[in-house]
Design an enzyme around this catalytic site. Structure first.
Site, short mmCIF file in Angstrom:
data_model
loop_
_atom_site.label_atom_id
_atom_site.label_comp_id
_atom_site.label_asym_id
_atom_site.label_seq_id
_atom_site.Cartn_x
_atom_site.Cartn_y
_atom_site.Cartn_z
N SER A 33 0.85 -1.19 0.00
CA SER A 33 0.00 0.00 0.00
C SER A 33 0.89 1.25 0.00
O SER A 33 1.70 1.41 -0.91
CB SER A 33 -0.94 -0.04 1.20
OG SER A 33 -1.96 0.94 1.10
N GLU A 79 -9.01 -5.39 -4.41
CA GLU A 79 -8.49 -4.39 -3.48
C GLU A 79 -9.63 -3.59 -2.82
O GLU A 79 -9.61 -3.32 -1.62
CB GLU A 79 -7.57 -3.42 -4.24
CG GLU A 79 -6.39 -4.05 -4.94
CD GLU A 79 -5.17 -4.21 -4.05
OE1 GLU A 79 -5.23 -3.83 -2.87
OE2 GLU A 79 -4.15 -4.72 -4.55
N HIS A 98 -7.66 -5.62 -0.20
CA HIS A 98 -6.42 -4.90 0.06
C HIS A 98 -5.85 -5.33 1.41
O HIS A 98 -6.58 -5.46 2.39
CB HIS A 98 -6.72 -3.40 0.08
CG HIS A 98 -5.53 -2.51 0.17
ND1 HIS A 98 -4.67 -2.31 -0.89
CD2 HIS A 98 -5.06 -1.74 1.19
CE1 HIS A 98 -3.73 -1.46 -0.53
NE2 HIS A 98 -3.94 -1.10 0.73
#
Length: 505
Positions: free
Chosen positions: A206, A326, A425
């Site tokens: 991320s 995600e 995610h």
């Protein structure tokens, strides 16, 4: 939340048979005493730069003051000022707070016999939208890497307004400068822990993945890394003007000028409270004010994607990928997914400049999908999958070693409520660290996470760091993607390529 500091140090030199024992290593700044158990030595909270407060607040990282007596490295170091994740997402993602000013610190896990090295080194840069996260999270325990012959280093860096403000008289990207200082520390010190400074793989997820891409695009990248892994990391930076919107909003909120002097009037917890007010309601997919890497003449002279597309760091092998879904981290726990209607999909399409024909491609491939799922799939591709494919293509055309993966295993957490979390995610982190049973791993993956998947991902990451090859075909015109699905984890050629092509500029 607070965390279990882990293994407790002994009052004397020996502990009961089979228990952990203290181990002291001399570094360039002074000795540190950690703990050794089960073939792994662990050193926590070692400062790599001075505390960035007082006169050093909003300055580039400064050298640490050396010490003479052994420093206790058995407990996590101080964490950057931050607030917990809000709402339903906060029930999945942990926040650890360790008080103190020495927030620029690293944790090190190493094979217990440094003389058996030099061992490959992996440096972990955590994510959290540049406002959350720390190396104190149990999910980032590096024991499995050290068990498998890798020295694992995890990095704390300045977050939020302390690390990514855009102020008139403050260097940009202080958080990135911190990471670069940590990598320099690794070059100078990691041999003391049995690591090989010439074999360093930097990886992150991320915002951490975005940081890795930024560091990879730095002109001096080869001096601090041999390989890189980008997990679900946006590859673009923002202009200073755009990245500075949140600083201006905070200055207005606080009634101070957007300058070093103005922001220094506010204690760190006051800046955290202000950024929470200013950022309320936004997320990485729906938008809203947030912190980002800013283009600047010194540290980030151009967007990382542009620099890498142009051939920067083509000599550094890269492993890059994303999760299949995600978007579900933000759309599912919050209950947002079923509220998205066709009109919202239309508005988002127009905002993102996505042609109507592209939407039809996604709908055709997902005949039972809701408008929210269509929007989420497109947003995932626009923000992550399409740029990483572009980069892999550009690197492949010059012969640069590149591998692509996708994490596709679907968590059933939440299936009885707002919907399954799916391949969301951050879900892959517990598997990469071979630690899906950590508290955060259990909240994200549930109790039925397949150990075979953790073994496959972790082994691939270790192989890449050790040999430079994760174990499947390099990226080429056939577009091979290792699909970590928990079934056979097979390589798939050009998955969903019609959707990628529909969104490729």
């Amino acid at each position: 939340m607070s965390i279990d500091p882990g293994l407790e140090p002994a009052d004397d030199e020996t502990l009961p048979s089979g228990g952990p024992s203290p181990v002291t290593i001399e570094t360039g700044s002074g000795p540190v005493t950690g703990l050794r158990a089960g073939g792994v030595s662990r050193f926590l909270g070692i400062p790599y730069a001075a505390a960035p407060f007082g006169d050093d607040r909003f300055r580039l990282p400064q050298p640490v003051e050396p010490w003479d007596e052994p420093r206790d490295a058995t407990r996590p170091g101080a964490t950057a000022p931050q607030a917990p994740y809000a709402g339903a997402v906060g029930e999945l993602l942990s926040t650890v707070t360790v008080p103190g000013n020495e927030i620029l610190n690293v944790n090190v896990w190493a094979p217990a016999e440094p003389s058996a090295g030099p061992h490959p080194v992996m440096v972990w840069i955590h994510g959290g939208s540049f406002v959350h996260g720390s190396n104190a999270l149990d999910a980032y325990d590096g024991t499995a890497f050290a068990r498998d012959g890798v020295v694992l280093v995890s990095v704390n860096y300045r977050l939020g307004s302390e690390g990514f403000s855009v102020l008139d008289d403050v260097p940009l990207n202080l958080g990135i400068a911190d990471q670069l200082a940590a990598l320099t520390w690794v070059q100078d010190e990691i041999e003391h822990f049995g690591g090989d400074p010439d074999n360093v793989t930097v990886f992150g997820e991320s915002a951490g993945g975005s940081s890795v891409a930024t560091l990879l695009a730095h002109p001096d990248a080869a001096s601090v890394m041999a390989r890189a892994i980008v997990q679900s990391g946006p590859l673009e930076s923002q202009t200073a003007e755009r990245a500075g919107r949140i600083s201006k909003l905070m200055a207005k909120d606080l009634g101070v000028p957007a300058t070093r002097a103005g922001f220094r009037r506010i204690p760190p917890e006051g800046l955290v409270a202000s950024q929470e007010r200013v950022m309320a309601g936004g997320n990485p997919l729906s938008g809203g004010p947030g912190f980002a890497v800013a283009t600047d003449a010194k540290l980030v002279p151009q967007s990382p994607l542009d620099a890498l597309l142009a051939g920067r760091s083509a000599d550094i092998p890269l492993l890059i990928g994303s999760t299949t879904e995600e978007y579900r981290l933000w759309f599912v726990p919050t209950g947002l997914l079923p509220t998205i209607k066709r009109v919202h999909l239309l508005a988002a399409r127009l905002k993102l400049g996505i042609p109507a024909a592209s939407v039809r491609t996604f709908r055709r491939n997902r005949p039972k999908a809701s408008p929210g799922e269509i929007l989420g799939a497109m947003a995932t591709d626009v923000l992550l999958r399409v740029p990483l494919n572009r980069l892999a293509d550009a690197r492949s055309s010059t012969g640069a070693d590149t591998w692509v993966y996708e994490f596709a295993w679907r968590s059933q957490v939440g299936a009885d409520g707002h919907g399954a979390l799916g391949a969301a995610h951050a879900l892959e982190i517990g598997f990469v660290f071979d630690h899906p049973g950590s508290p955060e791993g259990l909240r994200m993956a549930g109790p039925d996470a397949p150990q075979s998947l953790a073994t496959a991902m972790h082994d691939a990451w270790v192989a890449f760091a050790t040999t430079g090859d994760p174990g499947w075909q390099r990226w080429d015109a056939t577009r091979p993607v290792r699909m970590f699905d928990g079934v056979d984890d097979a390589v798939v050629l050009a998955p969903r390529d019609d959707e990628r092509a529909a969104l490729t500029p």
